[in-house]
Design an enzyme around this catalytic site. Structure first.
Site, PDB file in Angstrom:
ATOM      1  N   LYS A 118     -15.051 -31.159   2.806  1.00  0.00           N
ATOM      2  CA  LYS A 118     -15.102 -29.708   2.642  1.00  0.00           C
ATOM      3  C   LYS A 118     -13.692 -29.151   2.802  1.00  0.00           C
ATOM      4  CE  LYS A 118     -17.538 -25.693   4.616  1.00  0.00           C
ATOM      5  NZ  LYS A 118     -18.523 -25.282   5.646  1.00  0.00           N
TER       6      LYS A 118
ATOM      7  N   ASP B  24     -26.915 -19.683   9.461  1.00  0.00           N
ATOM      8  CA  ASP B  24     -26.719 -19.463   8.019  1.00  0.00           C
ATOM      9  C   ASP B  24     -27.637 -20.412   7.243  1.00  0.00           C
ATOM     10  OD1 ASP B  24     -25.626 -18.199   5.823  1.00  0.00           O
ATOM     11  OD2 ASP B  24     -23.853 -19.481   5.729  1.00  0.00           O
TER      12      ASP B  24
END
Length: 526
Positions: free
Chosen positions: A157, A292
């Protein structure tokens, strides 16, 4: 109050882009006051002609993509509320979660090498093109060599270049709106908009540091090691830095691909229940939860295991807050609205001067319509409107420590409903909440609390010599002050002198102003 120009211009641009893209034409909340209805009508005059023929599901996604990452975050939330924005709009907005345009591959390679302090070919056997790109970062497949020489696939990422700066600019605009609301709209002060933006700013700052996300993944892995049907990816710590996170590659299907999950033969109703129960288990048992949990951050492995990724935003609750949450949820489940009301007062969520019975009546008006009905029969837009009206009626202030929880509960319920439109939220939550109530508020829980209290007393007893020493020193200082008067060091004395001088000058200026006003008033009277 001087208004900062740039945040105001950015807000104006955001409103203009939304108006031009026809976003305001999608607003249809019930019982909207006349003022906002008029404002929306005026904004719709700015719509482009081509927008009027554009499908509603394209308007929001186009506008949010143009406005940037912080607005994309808003779209991710709306994607879970098909009942509010419509199924087509929710489907289009889900693209914002994992199909944004990727930034340049060479730039990503350079960022990884810079962050990890080594050439890319020393870190990875191979480093592929981005397979997913979101508002904060994008993910690349890569291959690493283990110590035994075997190759293993990982996910890398990488933070988007310049995204932190853009978020900070948008936060300035949010702060401007919050301060204006608190200054010129007194009813909004109980909602503490500035404190809400403070919470958002803190969460964004943490989300930009992937080392903190890696720590959250590690903590969640420890907490859920024995949980059935749920896990998180393992972290590659030696290939992780502030702007780069390397972790285990997950071979599974994204939960946003509902049709694909059906084709794989997964039980969608069971998956929907697993999402809600996993979230509640983490929240109540551990006081630590993924904040989230939208569809783009959840994978389903072939054996049905739920895998959560992207822990940039997490939430925490202390033991006291967890007890309040469990009792409120259990009160709704058992329809004990009086107890729900009492817990709100015990927690300080409702001012003490309000009437408990009246509040219980208002809670009943919210709870009864959703009992015995599945999610497909309930308008969440109308329910949220009613909840807001109740908080205003009883002067409830926003609890900033619960903002992440409230937001995530709505998101999680939306994800579960995308899998099972007939979901019964209360029936699904009951096993987890009921077990927590039994274990923590029943006889076993009371014994555990008593043990904790004894441990706390033992720690205090161990610290008593230290406390006695401190009290003795304080007593000596007080004795010296009694005999010799209060003394300051040179720096403190100098600071007091400067403040006194400023005060004296201000006082003289004020006297001259008063005298001048008196002269003018005397002249006018004559």
């Amino acid at each position: 109050m001087a208004l900062p120009v740039m945040p105001l211009l950015r807000l104006a641009r955001a409103g203009f882009v939304m108006a031009r893209e026809g976003v305001f034409g999608l607003v249809s909340l019930p019982d909207l006051p006349a003022g906002p209805r008029f404002a929306i009508a005026m904004a719709r005059l700015l719509e482009r002609r081509s927008v009027r023929n554009k499908r509603a599901d394209l308007r929001l996604s186009d506008a949010l993509n143009k406005l940037g990452p912080s607005y994309v975050k808003l779209g991710q939330f709306l994607a879970t509320r098909a009942d509010v924005v419509g199924k087509e709009a929710a489907r289009e907005l889900s693209a914002l979660q994992d199909r944004l345009p990727a930034f340049d591959h060479d730039a990503a390679c350079a960022a990884v090498a810079e962050q990890l302090g080594k050439p890319l070919d020393e870190l990875f056997v191979s480093f592929g093109q981005a397979v997913a790109a979101a508002s904060i970062a994008q993910v690349h497949p890569a291959v690493i060599l283990d110590k035994d020489g075997t190759e293993r696939k990982v996910a890398v990422k990488v933070l988007r270049p310049g995204v932190s700066r853009r978020f900070q600019r948008d936060l300035e605009s949010y702060y401007l709106v919050a301060r204006l609301a608190e200054r010129f709209h007194p009813p909004s002060r109980r909602l503490r908009p500035v404190a809400v933006v403070d919470t958002l700013a803190q969460s964004v700052a943490m989300e930009m540091d992937f080392r903190l996300e890696a720590a959250a993944l590690s903590e969640m892995a420890e907490n859920t090691a024995e949980d059935p049907g749920f896990r998180v990816p393992a972290v590659e710590w030696l290939r992780t830095a502030k702007g780069v996170l390397t972790m285990e590659w997950i071979d599974g299907r994204k939960m946003s691909d509902v049709e694909g999950l059906k084709e794989d033969g997964h039980d969608l109703e069971a998956l929907g229940a697993a999402v809600i129960q996993s979230f509640l288990r983490h929240t109540l048992r551990d006081g630590f939860f993924h904040a989230d949990m939208h569809q783009g951050n959840l994978f389903v492995e072939p054996d049905g295991t739920l895998v959560a990724v992207d822990f940039g935003i997490i939430g925490r609750l202390n033991k006291r807050e967890r007890r309040f949450l469990a009792e409120i949820l259990f009160g709704f489940i058992t329809r004990n609205y009086r107890r729900v009301a009492e817990v709100h007062f015990e927690a300080g969520y409702v001012p003490a001067h309000q009437d408990v019975d009246m509040f219980a009546q208002a809670i009943r008006a919210i709870g009864e319509p959703i009992h015995g009905h599945d999610a497909s029969e309930i308008s969440m837009a109308r329910l949220l409107t009613q909840l807001f009206e109740v908080t205003e009626l009883f002067e409830m202030r926003t609890q900033t420590q619960l903002i992440m929880l409230q937001k995530t509960m709505v998101v999680v319920e939306g994800v579960a409903r995308s899998l099972n439109p007939n979901l019964d939220m209360w029936r699904t939550a009951e096993p987890v909440v009921g077990t927590w109530i039994k274990d923590n508020l029943g006889p076993v829980g009371k014994l555990r609390d008593a043990g904790d209290a004894l441990s706390a007393l033992a720690r205090i007893a161990n610290d008593m010599p230290l406390f006695a020493d401190r009290i003795g020193r304080m007593s000596e200082e007080l004795e010296k002050m009694t005999q010799g008067g209060l003394r300051f060091d040179d720096e403190t004395a100098e600071a007091i002198g400067r403040a006194e001088a400023r005060h004296t000058r201000s006082g003289r200026a004020a006297l001259w102003v008063i005298a001048a006003c008196a002269v003018v008033a005397t002249y006018m009277l004559l």
